[in-house]
Design a protein around this motif. Structure first.
Motif, PDB file in Angstrom:
ATOM      1  N   PRO A 156      20.076   8.076   6.238  1.00 29.32           N
ATOM      2  CA  PRO A 156      20.852   6.881   6.586  1.00 29.32           C
ATOM      3  C   PRO A 156      19.945   5.832   7.214  1.00 29.32           C
ATOM      4  O   PRO A 156      18.956   6.173   7.877  1.00 29.32           O
ATOM      5  CB  PRO A 156      21.878   7.410   7.600  1.00 29.32           C
ATOM      6  N   ILE A 157      20.263   4.576   7.030  1.00 28.63           N
ATOM      7  CA  ILE A 157      19.378   3.543   7.580  1.00 28.63           C
ATOM      8  C   ILE A 157      19.449   3.457   9.097  1.00 28.63           C
ATOM      9  O   ILE A 157      18.591   2.839   9.718  1.00 28.63           O
ATOM     10  CB  ILE A 157      19.602   2.155   6.938  1.00 28.63           C
ATOM     11  N   VAL A 158      20.435   4.102   9.691  1.00 30.59           N
ATOM     12  CA  VAL A 158      20.482   4.145  11.160  1.00 30.59           C
ATOM     13  C   VAL A 158      19.458   5.122  11.728  1.00 30.59           C
ATOM     14  O   VAL A 158      19.238   5.166  12.936  1.00 30.59           O
ATOM     15  CB  VAL A 158      21.894   4.495  11.683  1.00 30.59           C
ATOM     16  N   ALA A 159      18.821   5.899  10.853  1.00 30.98           N
ATOM     17  CA  ALA A 159      17.760   6.810  11.308  1.00 30.98           C
ATOM     18  C   ALA A 159      16.621   5.987  11.907  1.00 30.98           C
ATOM     19  O   ALA A 159      16.453   4.800  11.604  1.00 30.98           O
ATOM     20  CB  ALA A 159      17.255   7.653  10.142  1.00 30.98           C
ATOM     21  N   SER A 160      15.826   6.622  12.728  1.00 29.16           N
ATOM     22  CA  SER A 160      14.703   5.935  13.379  1.00 29.16           C
ATOM     23  C   SER A 160      13.427   6.108  12.559  1.00 29.16           C
ATOM     24  O   SER A 160      13.358   6.943  11.644  1.00 29.16           O
ATOM     25  CB  SER A 160      14.485   6.528  14.774  1.00 29.16           C
ATOM     26  N   GLU A 189       0.830  -1.207   0.000  1.00 30.02           N
ATOM     27  CA  GLU A 189       0.000   0.000   0.000  1.00 30.02           C
ATOM     28  C   GLU A 189       0.863   1.254   0.000  1.00 30.02           C
ATOM     29  O   GLU A 189       1.833   1.349   0.751  1.00 30.02           O
ATOM     30  CB  GLU A 189      -0.900   0.015   1.238  1.00 30.02           C
ATOM     31  N   PHE A 190       0.476   2.218  -0.810  1.00 26.42           N
ATOM     32  CA  PHE A 190       1.180   3.493  -0.848  1.00 26.42           C
ATOM     33  C   PHE A 190       1.137   4.174   0.520  1.00 26.42           C
ATOM     34  O   PHE A 190       2.145   4.713   0.987  1.00 26.42           O
ATOM     35  CB  PHE A 190       0.554   4.409  -1.911  1.00 26.42           C
ATOM     36  N   ASP A 191      -0.020   4.152   1.169  1.00 25.77           N
ATOM     37  CA  ASP A 191      -0.148   4.827   2.466  1.00 25.77           C
ATOM     38  C   ASP A 191       0.775   4.216   3.516  1.00 25.77           C
ATOM     39  O   ASP A 191       1.250   4.918   4.410  1.00 25.77           O
ATOM     40  CB  ASP A 191      -1.602   4.794   2.957  1.00 25.77           C
ATOM     41  N   TRP A 192       1.015   2.916   3.432  1.00 20.08           N
ATOM     42  CA  TRP A 192       1.951   2.284   4.364  1.00 20.08           C
ATOM     43  C   TRP A 192       3.361   2.819   4.146  1.00 20.08           C
ATOM     44  O   TRP A 192       4.101   3.084   5.097  1.00 20.08           O
ATOM     45  CB  TRP A 192       1.910   0.768   4.184  1.00 20.08           C
ATOM     46  N   ALA A 193       3.736   2.992   2.871  1.00 24.12           N
ATOM     47  CA  ALA A 193       5.066   3.524   2.558  1.00 24.12           C
ATOM     48  C   ALA A 193       5.237   4.950   3.060  1.00 24.12           C
ATOM     49  O   ALA A 193       6.357   5.380   3.345  1.00 24.12           O
ATOM     50  CB  ALA A 193       5.317   3.457   1.054  1.00 24.12           C
ATOM     51  N   TRP A 232       9.384   2.299   7.731  1.00 21.96           N
ATOM     52  CA  TRP A 232      10.829   2.446   7.838  1.00 21.96           C
ATOM     53  C   TRP A 232      11.567   1.149   8.183  1.00 21.96           C
ATOM     54  O   TRP A 232      12.608   0.848   7.563  1.00 21.96           O
ATOM     55  CB  TRP A 232      11.177   3.562   8.818  1.00 21.96           C
ATOM     56  N   PRO A 233      11.104   0.318   9.125  1.00 18.13           N
ATOM     57  CA  PRO A 233      11.821  -0.939   9.390  1.00 18.13           C
ATOM     58  C   PRO A 233      11.949  -1.837   8.156  1.00 18.13           C
ATOM     59  O   PRO A 233      12.950  -2.549   7.996  1.00 18.13           O
ATOM     60  CB  PRO A 233      10.980  -1.604  10.491  1.00 18.13           C
ATOM     61  N   SER A 234      10.960  -1.805   7.274  1.00 17.78           N
ATOM     62  CA  SER A 234      11.032  -2.589   6.042  1.00 17.78           C
ATOM     63  C   SER A 234      12.150  -2.060   5.143  1.00 17.78           C
ATOM     64  O   SER A 234      12.894  -2.837   4.539  1.00 17.78           O
ATOM     65  CB  SER A 234       9.685  -2.534   5.308  1.00 17.78           C
ATOM     66  N   VAL A 235      12.275  -0.742   5.060  1.00 21.56           N
ATOM     67  CA  VAL A 235      13.358  -0.131   4.276  1.00 21.56           C
ATOM     68  C   VAL A 235      14.711  -0.510   4.875  1.00 21.56           C
ATOM     69  O   VAL A 235      15.648  -0.863   4.149  1.00 21.56           O
ATOM     70  CB  VAL A 235      13.204   1.406   4.225  1.00 21.56           C
TER      71      VAL A 235
END
Length: 197
Positions: free
Chosen positions: A97-101, A46-50, A56-59
């Motif tokens: 950065p992926i270390v972002a929350s 879903e676009f809204d989920w993105a 973010w955890p999926s990314v």
């Protein structure tokens, strides 16, 4: 969110735009094939989920699987150059950065120009892409069709997302009157994003 994550330099934008154009046909739209040939395995969400903190955890998981330390979030519509940069002095493209929350990602999506609260990424984005430096996978999102497409070089990174039948039966119908997809839409989507044999 500090504006430092957003691109404001023309040279940096030009470099990142070339990266985006190496992975996507940015002038196209679903159900057309929007990915280049190097990404040939596809899944949907879903676009809204993105466009939420929960995405973010999926990314982060995708970036970890491909060895990437950051992600580019780039809005293609509205136009990053002729509208966003011209009006607000920076591009509606950001590197995180992926270390972002998850909270950092949510703040990025909600950040808006001081003079225009309606121009945050969350509020004003029709087409959005997510692209890691490795280009081993990429995500294309279209708000009008209510879906994102994850394209990958390998099927293993895509396991947690939905298949094309989910997109056609659940993800996209609400974007159309009476939940009926236009004639030929499903066939074209299946042709461009169906199972690789």
């Amino acid at each position: 969110m500090k504006r430092v994550a957003f691109l404001d330099d023309f040279e940096r934008f030009a470099i990142r735009k070339r990266d985006v154009e190496a992975c996507f046909c940015i002038g196209k739209s679903l159900p057309e094939r929007v990915f280049n040939e190097s990404l040939s395995y596809f899944r949907f969400e879903e676009f809204d989920w993105a466009m939420s903190a929960e995405f973010w955890p999926s990314v982060q998981t995708l970036c970890q699987s491909s060895g990437d330390a950051s992600i580019l979030i780039a809005v293609l519509e509205p136009d990053p150059l002729n509208y966003y940069k011209k009006e607000f002095g920076y591009f509606n493209w950001a590197e995180l950065p992926i270390v972002a929350s998850s909270e950092d990602y949510w703040a990025l999506l909600n950040h808006c120009p001081d003079e225009s609260p309606a121009d945050s990424l969350l509020a004003n984005s029709e087409k959005v892409v997510w692209l890691p430096p490795s280009k081993k996978w990429a995500i294309w999102g279209e708000r009008s069709f209510e879906v994102c497409v994850l394209g990958g070089q390998e099927p293993t990174t895509l396991d947690l997302w939905n298949d094309i039948e989910w997109a056609l039966e659940t993800g996209m119908p609400n974007a159309f009157a009476h939940r009926i997809l236009p004639v030929g839409f499903g066939e074209q989507l299946r042709q461009n994003y169906g199972v690789v044999t």
